[in-house]
Design an enzyme around this catalytic site. Sequence first.
Site, PDB file in Angstrom:
ATOM      1  N   CYS A 276       0.819  -1.218   0.000  1.00 64.64           N
ATOM      2  CA  CYS A 276       0.000   0.000   0.000  1.00 64.64           C
ATOM      3  C   CYS A 276       0.856   1.274   0.000  1.00 64.64           C
ATOM      4  CB  CYS A 276      -0.979   0.018   1.170  1.00 64.64           C
ATOM      5  SG  CYS A 276      -1.161  -1.522   2.039  1.00 64.64           S
ATOM      6  N   ARG A 305       6.671 -11.401   5.329  1.00 69.79           N
ATOM      7  CA  ARG A 305       6.052 -11.232   6.649  1.00 69.79           C
ATOM      8  C   ARG A 305       6.658 -12.218   7.620  1.00 69.79           C
ATOM      9  NH1 ARG A 305      -0.390 -10.298   5.261  1.00 69.79           N
ATOM     10  NH2 ARG A 305       0.034  -8.548   3.867  1.00 69.79           N
ATOM     11  N   GLN A 323       1.487 -11.125  -3.660  1.00 70.64           N
ATOM     12  CA  GLN A 323       0.068 -10.746  -3.674  1.00 70.64           C
ATOM     13  C   GLN A 323      -0.385 -10.373  -5.073  1.00 70.64           C
ATOM     14  OE1 GLN A 323      -1.925  -8.118  -0.946  1.00 70.64           O
ATOM     15  NE2 GLN A 323      -0.249  -8.234   0.531  1.00 70.64           N
ATOM     16  N   ASP A 325      -2.214  -7.876  -5.880  1.00 74.70           N
ATOM     17  CA  ASP A 325      -2.671  -6.725  -5.099  1.00 74.70           C
ATOM     18  C   ASP A 325      -3.180  -5.591  -5.988  1.00 74.70           C
ATOM     19  OD1 ASP A 325      -3.158  -5.317  -2.836  1.00 74.70           O
ATOM     20  OD2 ASP A 325      -1.073  -4.890  -2.328  1.00 74.70           O
ATOM     21  N   HIS A 327      -4.711  -1.299  -5.294  1.00 78.80           N
ATOM     22  CA  HIS A 327      -5.284  -0.241  -4.458  1.00 78.80           C
ATOM     23  C   HIS A 327      -6.109   0.661  -5.349  1.00 78.80           C
ATOM     24  CE1 HIS A 327      -1.989  -1.848  -2.046  1.00 78.80           C
ATOM     25  NE2 HIS A 327      -2.837  -1.639  -1.048  1.00 78.80           N
ATOM     26  N   LYS A 411     -12.450  -5.179   6.777  1.00 78.62           N
ATOM     27  CA  LYS A 411     -12.242  -5.961   5.552  1.00 78.62           C
ATOM     28  C   LYS A 411     -13.422  -6.886   5.279  1.00 78.62           C
ATOM     29  CE  LYS A 411      -8.537  -8.337   7.142  1.00 78.62           C
ATOM     30  NZ  LYS A 411      -7.455  -9.276   6.939  1.00 78.62           N
ATOM     31  N   HIS A 457      -8.352  -1.577  -0.631  1.00 81.50           N
ATOM     32  CA  HIS A 457      -7.237  -2.520  -0.844  1.00 81.50           C
ATOM     33  C   HIS A 457      -7.898  -3.834  -1.244  1.00 81.50           C
ATOM     34  CE1 HIS A 457      -4.404  -0.387   2.139  1.00 81.50           C
ATOM     35  NE2 HIS A 457      -5.564   0.234   2.273  1.00 81.50           N
TER      36      HIS A 457
HETATM   37  C1  TSB Z   1      -4.912  -6.419  -0.172  1.00 83.66           C
HETATM   38  N1  TSB Z   1      -2.720  -4.259   2.029  1.00 83.66           N
HETATM   39  C2  TSB Z   1      -3.618  -5.335   1.725  1.00 83.66           C
HETATM   40  C3  TSB Z   1      -3.698  -5.561   0.231  1.00 83.66           C
HETATM   41  O1  TSB Z   1      -3.797  -4.329  -0.446  1.00 83.66           O
HETATM   42  C4  TSB Z   1      -3.103  -6.595   2.438  1.00 83.66           C
HETATM   43  O2  TSB Z   1      -1.903  -6.812   2.498  1.00 83.66           O
HETATM   44  N2  TSB Z   1      -4.025  -7.384   2.952  1.00 83.66           N
HETATM   45  S1  TSB Z   1      -3.744  -8.750   3.739  1.00 83.66           S
HETATM   46  O3  TSB Z   1      -2.831  -8.515   4.799  1.00 83.66           O
HETATM   47  O4  TSB Z   1      -5.023  -9.272   4.112  1.00 83.66           O
HETATM   48  O5  TSB Z   1      -3.074  -9.757   2.777  1.00 83.66           O
HETATM   49  C5  TSB Z   1      -3.668 -10.057   1.535  1.00 83.66           C
HETATM   50  C6  TSB Z   1      -3.838 -11.550   1.343  1.00 83.66           C
HETATM   51  O6  TSB Z   1      -2.581 -12.205   1.446  1.00 83.66           O
HETATM   52  C7  TSB Z   1      -4.696 -12.247   2.398  1.00 83.66           C
HETATM   53  O7  TSB Z   1      -6.042 -12.106   2.107  1.00 83.66           O
HETATM   54  C8  TSB Z   1      -4.224 -13.675   2.271  1.00 83.66           C
HETATM   55  O8  TSB Z   1      -4.947 -14.348   1.265  1.00 83.66           O
HETATM   56  C9  TSB Z   1      -2.777 -13.550   1.816  1.00 83.66           C
HETATM   57  N3  TSB Z   1      -1.790 -13.855   2.879  1.00 83.66           N
HETATM   58  C10 TSB Z   1      -1.633 -13.203   4.041  1.00 83.66           C
HETATM   59  N4  TSB Z   1      -0.636 -13.743   4.780  1.00 83.66           N
HETATM   60  C11 TSB Z   1      -0.147 -14.777   4.050  1.00 83.66           C
HETATM   61  C12 TSB Z   1       0.892 -15.736   4.256  1.00 83.66           C
HETATM   62  N5  TSB Z   1       1.646 -15.728   5.353  1.00 83.66           N
HETATM   63  N6  TSB Z   1       1.117 -16.670   3.297  1.00 83.66           N
HETATM   64  C13 TSB Z   1       0.369 -16.680   2.160  1.00 83.66           C
HETATM   65  N7  TSB Z   1      -0.610 -15.799   1.923  1.00 83.66           N
HETATM   66  C14 TSB Z   1      -0.875 -14.849   2.834  1.00 83.66           C
HETATM   67 ZN    ZN Z   2      -2.956  -2.624   0.742  1.00 84.64          ZN
END
Ligand code: TSB
Ligand code: ZN
Length: 585
Positions: A276, A305, A323, A325, A327, A411, A457
């Site tokens: 983001c 992460r 992702q 992703d 925005h 969300k 997002h």
């Molecule tokens: C959607 N900032 C938002 C983005 O713009 C975001 O990061 N959202 S999130 O934290 O929910 O992460 C997006 C998606 O990543 C989640 O819905 C999930 O499907 C996936 N995700 C999250 N953590 C993990 C992980 N450790 N391993 C694999 N996929 C993951």
């Molecule tokens: Zn985001």
Amino acid sequence: MINIKENENLSVLNHSCAHLLAQAVKHLYPNAKFWVGPVIEEGFYYDIDLGDEVIKEEDLTKIEKEMKKISKDGKRIVRRELTRSEALDMFKDDPYKIDLINNMDDNTVISCYTQGDFTDLCRGPHVDTVKQIKYFKLLKISGAYFKGDSKNKMLQRIYGICFDNEEDLNNHLKMLEEAKERDHRKIGKDQELFMTHELVGAGMPLWLPNGALIRKQLENYIYEKEQKMGYEHVYTPCVGTVNLYKTSGHWDHYQENMFPMMKVDDEEFVLRPMNCPHHMLVYKNKLHSYRDLPIRIGEFATDFRYEASGAVKGLERVRCMCQNDAHLFVTPEQIKEEFKKVVELILDTYKDFGINDYKFRLSLRDPMDKEKYFDDDEMWNEAEDKLREVLNELKIDYFEAKGEAAFYGPKLDVEVKPAVGPEVTLSTCQLDFLLPRRFELTYVDSTGEKKTPVVLHRAIFGTFDRFTAFLIEETKGAFPLWLSPLQVNIIPVNSVHLEFAKEIKALLEQNNIRTNLDDRDEKLSYKMRESQTKKIPVTLILGDKELETKTISYRVFGSQETINLNTHEFIDKINSAIKEKKKNI
Ligand code: TSB
Ligand code: ZN
């Protein structure tokens, strides 16, 4: 899958079975000390301190045998209430129980349960006699830190499950066996989709050529859809300075999920956990009028992460992820329309992938948790109300979950159930009034006034990693034709058909059909069987008849029927099946 915790009778039975397990362990390992043995959704477990001794998977049979013996003996299970000092005295040699007693408040009724030579501190209730605990199975053993804290000692955790009749137990065990077969980690290994290596690190999968082919198809699929919907795709770096994340708020509210900072010259960097902030800066690169909005910035973006080493799991929960992703920068009036388009895109995508079993979760903040969530009740109430309003208007069936929101906003998450383990989120669409403010984003409205946009997002696949994990389990590794790493396997009946088989392979490849020629010196029946176990969608069998008539004969995965077609008819058929994303031709 049954939830033991939600069934009162089975819950009591499983708890009693945990005691039976502890008693058997005590018989076989007299130095064993016991921490807690709760009932969980999947049955029960007991955390045990065995000093230097280690219980291995193969020891579980021995423990089960001892449990059966005690059960047959049929001792009654007797409850007794104790004063605090009686309890402290009774368990004086057991530091774990002392810890439990010391943490009970004064109003707690302290009780213990005795069966034969074994007494355990416990709130109960339990079944009346150990005879009732008959149909059980110990499932696995793993390490577990005392009180879940990695600074503490590692205890041994034995898992098990208990039913009140043999049939239910057997059915359940069969289901667990099937789930194991469906587990994406097993299929991923068998089909060479991905691997991990300790030199790369936990939660850092390596996508092998077969897996990479699937991922590429997913990328192409969603890229095309997003382009058609007016998304603009960018590439941005997977690091940012600490100041970027201080500006966004990640540094204050999301740091425990981030890899630690690294210093390069005088700058402080972090691996990004989300994209983001980068996209906010892309938006800010230009002045915007209300006429330009919505602006939809998409990226297939790598994030890092911190996930606990015990939590990482195949491709489903990783530390390095990509992702799908985007925005979306919108005016307040556009929230509803844009949100609706995202939900439609999710539903459309699930339809194409045959995903039917999912739930929508409205993830809200926990108003008491001021650390995790940006502290602005008015902003949160507005965002949460707005989201509810949109969902109701879209007539979406959802359940609410407190404490699951992102730090910047509520969300809508799509939850699915993997073969093994608890539910996970795939898609997400989030409403954010905060980050645009923190980055001081603006657009000029129709009266010439500067306004702050709202950001959605969203990630349709979530991550390619998690989505692929789910897809592997949904399809049990039998991918639909368009996604399958290998689409056609050609088997010449014997060596005289080899040249013809090579011609057909070249023809298919000219048509971009992923083809293998099995020219090994093996029996036809063996090769045919292998083509099935490898779950290749289409197998061509080329023999005398086919060579003479310049035709092909094929079988689709899972069918015994052989169909003969003219080569060009076959190519047309397979091409249109791929285009239409059919499961097979
Ligand atoms: C959607 N900032 C938002 C983005 O713009 C975001 O990061 N959202 S999130 O934290 O929910 O992460 C997006 C998606 O990543 C989640 O819905 C999930 O499907 C996936 N995700 C999250 N953590 C993990 C992980 N450790 N391993 C694999 N996929 C993951
Ligand atoms: Zn985001």
